[in-house]
Every structure is written in structure tokens, then in C-alpha cells.
Design a protein around this motif. Structure first.
Motif, PDB file in Angstrom:
ATOM      1  N   LEU A 152      -4.814  57.622   4.564  1.00 15.79           N
ATOM      2  CA  LEU A 152      -4.361  58.214   5.823  1.00 15.79           C
ATOM      3  C   LEU A 152      -4.024  57.120   6.839  1.00 15.79           C
ATOM      4  O   LEU A 152      -3.035  57.216   7.575  1.00 15.79           O
ATOM      5  CB  LEU A 152      -5.439  59.149   6.375  1.00 15.79           C
ATOM      6  N   ASN A 153      -4.843  56.097   6.887  1.00 20.22           N
ATOM      7  CA  ASN A 153      -4.589  54.986   7.795  1.00 20.22           C
ATOM      8  C   ASN A 153      -3.270  54.291   7.461  1.00 20.22           C
ATOM      9  O   ASN A 153      -2.526  53.866   8.364  1.00 20.22           O
ATOM     10  CB  ASN A 153      -5.738  53.986   7.729  1.00 20.22           C
ATOM     11  N   GLN A 154      -2.962  54.183   6.170  1.00 18.20           N
ATOM     12  CA  GLN A 154      -1.701  53.548   5.769  1.00 18.20           C
ATOM     13  C   GLN A 154      -0.502  54.320   6.309  1.00 18.20           C
ATOM     14  O   GLN A 154       0.517  53.724   6.684  1.00 18.20           O
ATOM     15  CB  GLN A 154      -1.606  53.442   4.247  1.00 18.20           C
ATOM     16  N   LEU A 155      -0.605  55.655   6.354  1.00 17.86           N
ATOM     17  CA  LEU A 155       0.498  56.458   6.894  1.00 17.86           C
ATOM     18  C   LEU A 155       0.779  56.085   8.349  1.00 17.86           C
ATOM     19  O   LEU A 155       1.931  56.035   8.777  1.00 17.86           O
ATOM     20  CB  LEU A 155       0.167  57.948   6.785  1.00 17.86           C
ATOM     21  N   VAL A 156      -0.289  55.830   9.103  1.00 19.60           N
ATOM     22  CA  VAL A 156      -0.126  55.417  10.493  1.00 19.60           C
ATOM     23  C   VAL A 156       0.509  54.029  10.560  1.00 19.60           C
ATOM     24  O   VAL A 156       1.458  53.789  11.323  1.00 19.60           O
ATOM     25  CB  VAL A 156      -1.474  55.432  11.232  1.00 19.60           C
ATOM     26  N   LEU A 157       0.003  53.099   9.758  1.00 17.88           N
ATOM     27  CA  LEU A 157       0.517  51.729   9.773  1.00 17.88           C
ATOM     28  C   LEU A 157       1.994  51.677   9.389  1.00 17.88           C
ATOM     29  O   LEU A 157       2.748  50.821   9.882  1.00 17.88           O
ATOM     30  CB  LEU A 157      -0.301  50.853   8.826  1.00 17.88           C
ATOM     31  N   GLU A 158       2.420  52.596   8.521  1.00 24.96           N
ATOM     32  CA  GLU A 158       3.815  52.626   8.086  1.00 24.96           C
ATOM     33  C   GLU A 158       4.702  53.462   9.010  1.00 24.96           C
ATOM     34  O   GLU A 158       5.897  53.606   8.754  1.00 24.96           O
ATOM     35  CB  GLU A 158       3.908  53.172   6.661  1.00 24.96           C
ATOM     36  N   GLY A 159       4.130  54.018  10.075  1.00 23.65           N
ATOM     37  CA  GLY A 159       4.910  54.802  11.024  1.00 23.65           C
ATOM     38  C   GLY A 159       5.265  56.188  10.543  1.00 23.65           C
ATOM     39  O   GLY A 159       6.150  56.840  11.107  1.00 23.65           O
ATOM     40  N   LYS A 160       4.556  56.695   9.528  1.00 21.80           N
ATOM     41  CA  LYS A 160       4.831  58.031   9.004  1.00 21.80           C
ATOM     42  C   LYS A 160       4.018  59.116   9.714  1.00 21.80           C
ATOM     43  O   LYS A 160       4.318  60.304   9.584  1.00 21.80           O
ATOM     44  CB  LYS A 160       4.552  58.073   7.506  1.00 21.80           C
ATOM     45  N   ALA A 161       2.984  58.709  10.428  1.00 27.03           N
ATOM     46  CA  ALA A 161       2.155  59.641  11.203  1.00 27.03           C
ATOM     47  C   ALA A 161       1.673  58.925  12.457  1.00 27.03           C
ATOM     48  O   ALA A 161       1.340  57.734  12.397  1.00 27.03           O
ATOM     49  CB  ALA A 161       0.968  60.141  10.384  1.00 27.03           C
ATOM     50  N   LEU A 162       1.627  59.658  13.565  1.00 23.77           N
ATOM     51  CA  LEU A 162       1.130  59.066  14.810  1.00 23.77           C
ATOM     52  C   LEU A 162      -0.382  59.203  14.920  1.00 23.77           C
ATOM     53  O   LEU A 162      -1.059  58.301  15.429  1.00 23.77           O
ATOM     54  CB  LEU A 162       1.799  59.737  16.013  1.00 23.77           C
ATOM     55  N   TYR A 163      -0.906  60.336  14.474  1.00 32.28           N
ATOM     56  CA  TYR A 163      -2.339  60.619  14.525  1.00 32.28           C
ATOM     57  C   TYR A 163      -2.785  61.174  13.178  1.00 32.28           C
ATOM     58  O   TYR A 163      -1.982  61.683  12.402  1.00 32.28           O
ATOM     59  CB  TYR A 163      -2.676  61.637  15.621  1.00 32.28           C
ATOM     60  N   ILE A 164      -4.083  61.098  12.952  1.00 32.36           N
ATOM     61  CA  ILE A 164      -4.669  61.609  11.715  1.00 32.36           C
ATOM     62  C   ILE A 164      -5.646  62.733  12.039  1.00 32.36           C
ATOM     63  O   ILE A 164      -6.377  62.681  13.031  1.00 32.36           O
ATOM     64  CB  ILE A 164      -5.402  60.478  10.962  1.00 32.36           C
ATOM     65  N   GLY A 165      -5.639  63.745  11.156  1.00 29.48           N
ATOM     66  CA  GLY A 165      -6.597  64.834  11.260  1.00 29.48           C
ATOM     67  C   GLY A 165      -7.226  65.120   9.903  1.00 29.48           C
ATOM     68  O   GLY A 165      -6.742  64.656   8.865  1.00 29.48           O
ATOM     69  N   ILE A 166      -8.309  65.848   9.931  1.00 31.06           N
ATOM     70  CA  ILE A 166      -8.918  66.374   8.714  1.00 31.06           C
ATOM     71  C   ILE A 166      -9.058  67.875   8.892  1.00 31.06           C
ATOM     72  O   ILE A 166      -9.012  68.385  10.018  1.00 31.06           O
ATOM     73  CB  ILE A 166     -10.284  65.723   8.410  1.00 31.06           C
ATOM     74  N   SER A 167      -9.226  68.591   7.792  1.00 33.53           N
ATOM     75  CA  SER A 167      -9.315  70.052   7.869  1.00 33.53           C
ATOM     76  C   SER A 167     -10.356  70.547   6.888  1.00 33.53           C
ATOM     77  O   SER A 167     -10.454  70.034   5.765  1.00 33.53           O
ATOM     78  CB  SER A 167      -7.952  70.673   7.555  1.00 33.53           C
ATOM     79  N   ASN A 168     -11.143  71.511   7.329  1.00 35.15           N
ATOM     80  CA  ASN A 168     -12.172  72.126   6.486  1.00 35.15           C
ATOM     81  C   ASN A 168     -13.295  71.159   6.120  1.00 35.15           C
ATOM     82  O   ASN A 168     -14.000  71.376   5.130  1.00 35.15           O
ATOM     83  CB  ASN A 168     -11.540  72.707   5.203  1.00 35.15           C
ATOM     84  N   TYR A 169     -13.485  70.111   6.889  1.00 38.41           N
ATOM     85  CA  TYR A 169     -14.587  69.176   6.682  1.00 38.41           C
ATOM     86  C   TYR A 169     -15.807  69.648   7.480  1.00 38.41           C
ATOM     87  O   TYR A 169     -15.670  70.078   8.630  1.00 38.41           O
ATOM     88  CB  TYR A 169     -14.206  67.778   7.158  1.00 38.41           C
ATOM     89  N   SER A 170     -16.977  69.560   6.899  1.00 39.87           N
ATOM     90  CA  SER A 170     -18.215  69.956   7.571  1.00 39.87           C
ATOM     91  C   SER A 170     -18.582  68.945   8.649  1.00 39.87           C
ATOM     92  O   SER A 170     -17.946  67.883   8.782  1.00 39.87           O
ATOM     93  CB  SER A 170     -19.349  70.041   6.553  1.00 39.87           C
TER      94      SER A 170
END
Length: 338
Positions: A152-170
Motif C-alpha cells: 500500500l505504501n508503494q502505491l503512495v510512493l508511485e503516485g497511484k494513491a494519495l491516502y491509504i485506508g483499510i476496511s473490515n479490520y478489527s
């Protein structure tokens, strides 16, 4: 060419996503249903236009939304190219990876290979250079959390995502991801979870963690698949989701078990001058942890109605106590029915 309502920002509430600088519209539009290959394209355009005209800036997708899987992203991408290109910088567009998308061992879960491949595919379908939020759709019991976080961090570093989220995590899973993301300096801001009057577990396990770590929640299924509306007050309509025996999310037994409770909640809503759906959305937004509530719609008018909830977001102590009492009685009924 579509022209947005010039007064759209005057009628919407915007909440900061945790401690980040990003604000989300209090209501977001979910594209899980009604945006697939089986749905009329012109109808989809009308829904997107109506949402934007109402000041809704958050649009929630996933790689497998359809049917067919991927078609919601494709259709949204076409709408963006045809009508919304000039408004791209006013929109928060999110997508996810983690549920089954293509055959074989790599089209599912949250390995580095699955996440990065899925993100690339999503961007092509959406016809975008980047998404604003990319989510890990669910925790992967077979992949180290560090591997998922690094992907997920790589997506940010490559400019493919500005922010990261998770879903359905406890709560505990979220706390672990927070630690990893902090070391990586990843802009992790949000956990998207099911939350409504009938599904409150996250109030105890997750919300305290989000508050402590200064992260936000985005709530999906705020109307409990339609249970928290006036749709079933007088029985189960023939064309409703509950009537379709193939639906894995709602069946007639659930409607019958909650009918007394729903009618009681409807009376509370009436006294507040709201529909039950409006009150249910406002109830979700009473939580400081909740930055946005995702709504679905099959008609533009439903979005207009949902936005009415924003006109009365305050609850008195007595109203909350009464709602808690009604829901506690329902929980007892559900426990005895097991």
C-alpha cells in the motif's frame, strides 16, 4: 456537457478524516450496487450528477463491484471522461482490493502481488492517474501485515494513491497497521467498516482505537440493507431485496425479527421530524470517529432524501437513551432467536 450545481458546497457537511488534512463529505456515494454492466448507463450518470450537485464529493468503489466484477469502475471511468473531467480535483475517489477479482491465487486477499496488480487494473478501468484513497478491503490471514502495508505504501510512493485506508479490520488489527504505517510514514487515514443501529460492535472494539490514533471511520451499510427505512413497515414488498431468496445479505426472517424494533425507531424519527432513514444516517454521524457515511441509491431522489438527514444531526440525551433501550431489546430478541 454536465455543469455542476454552483451552490453544491452550501448544502453539504464536510468532516476531517482523523488528523489528516483531507475532508470527506458527510455522505458518500457507494457504487456497490446499481453501477454494474447490468445497469442502465444513463441512469448511472444521473446518480453521479445528482450526488455531485448535492455536494457529495466522496465516491466509493472496489475492484470487484459490478456485476460483472470491474464494471462499476469501468462505468465510473466513462462518466468521469464524458462529464466529470473538469471536476476531478473536487472529488475524492476511492477503490479497494482484497475480495476475489480474477481466477487463481493472485486475484484475492492482500499480498503485495495482488494489491499492486489490482491497483494497476483499477486505474486503467477508472481512466485515472491516481485514486485519492486506496483500501485493503479486508485483512489477509495468510499474508504478513508488513507485506500488505509495504504494498500500500508503494502505491503512495508511485503516485497511484494519495491516502491509504483499510476496511473490515478489527481494533487490534487496526492498531497493528497504525504502528507499521507510522514507521513507513504512510498517509494512512481511515478504516471503512459496517456500522448501523443493528451492527454496533465497532463502538467497543474499533472506535476507541481510531480515537486514540487520530484516524477516521467511514461507515457502510448505514441502513442495514434497507431494514432501517420505512420500506418494510407494512410487510415485505414483492420487488424488495428481502423478497429475493438469492440475496445473501437480507432475508425475510431478518425483517420479521426486527419489525417491532423498526416500528419503534420510526416513531422516534417522527418526533424528530425525520424519516427513519434520515434518523439512521444522523445517528451514525453522531459518532466523532465517523467522517463519512456511504449511501447507495437506485434513484436520484433517494440521494436528495438522504441529504435531508444533515438538517438535524443533533440528538438529545433522552433520544439517545430511548434508542439504546429499543436496540437493547432487539439485541435480546436476536440472541434468543439463535
Amino acid at each position: 456537457m454536465y455543469q455542476g450545481n454552483s451552490h453544491r458546497y452550501e448544502q453539504m457537511t464536510y468532516n476531517r478524516a482523523g488528523y489528516s488534512g483531507l475532508k470527506l463529505s458527510a455522505l458518500g456515494l457507494g457504487l456497490w450496487h446499481n453501477f454494474g454492466s447490468v445497469d442502465p448507463f444513463e441512469k448511472q450518470k444521473k446518480l453521479i450528477h445528482q450526488a455531485f450537485d448535492l455536494g457529495i464529493t466522496y465516491y466509493d468503489l472496489a475492484n470487484n463491484y459490478g456485476p460483472i466484477p470491474g464494471s462499476a469502475e469501468e462505468n465510473f471511468g466513462k462518466i468521469m471522461q464524458d462529464d466529470m473531467r473538469g471536476h476531478r480535483y473536487e472529488m475524492v475517489i476511492a477503490t479497494k482490493a482484497g475480495y476475489e477479482m480474477w481466477p487463481g491465487p493472485y486475484g484475492n486477499w492482500a499480498s503485495r502481488k495482488s494489491i499492486i496488480a489490482s491497483a494497476d487494473q483499477s486505474l486503467r478501468r477508472l481512466q485515472l492517474d491516481y485514486v485519492d484513497i486506496f483500501y485493503s478491503h479486508r485483512p489477509d490471514p495468510h499474508t504478513p501485515a508488513e507485506e500488505t502495508a509495504l504494498a500500500l505504501n508503494q502505491l503512495v510512493l508511485e503516485g497511484k494513491a494519495l491516502y491509504i485506508g483499510i476496511s473490515n479490520y478489527s481494533g487490534s488489527q487496526t492498531a497493528r497497521m497504525v504502528r507499521i504505517f507510522q514507521e513507513l510514514k504512510t498517509p494512512f487515514i481511515v478504516n471503512q467498516v459496517r456500522y448501523n443501529m443493528f451492527n454496533r460492535d465497532v463502538e467497543q472494539g474499533l472506535f476507541p482505537v481510531l480515537k486514540r490514533e487520530k484516524k477516521a471511520a467511514v461507515a457502510f451499510s448505514p441502513l442495514s440493507q434497507g431494514l432501517l427505512t420505512d420500506k418494510y413497515l407494512n410487510g415485505i414488498p414483492a420487488d424488495s431485496r428481502a423478497k429475493k431468496t438469492t440475496s445473501p445479505f437480507l432475508h425475510p426472517t431478518q425483517v420479521e425479527q426486527t419489525l417491532v424494533t423498526v416500528r419503534q425507531l420510526n416513531e422516534v424519527a417522527k418526533k424528530r421530524g425525520q424519516t427513519l432513514a434520515e434518523m439512521a444516517l444522523a445517528w451514525n454521524l453522531r459518532q466523532n470517529a465517523v467522517a463519512s457515511v456511504i449511501v447507495g441509491a437506485s434513484r436520484p431522489e433517494q440521494l436528495v432524501d438522504n441529504c435531508q438527514a444533515l438538517e438535524n444531526l443533533e440528538f438529545s440525551t433522552s433520544e439517545l437513551s430511548l434508542i439504546d433501550k429499543i436496540l437493547a431489546e432487539q439485541a435480546d430478541i436476536a440472541w434468543k432467536a439463535k
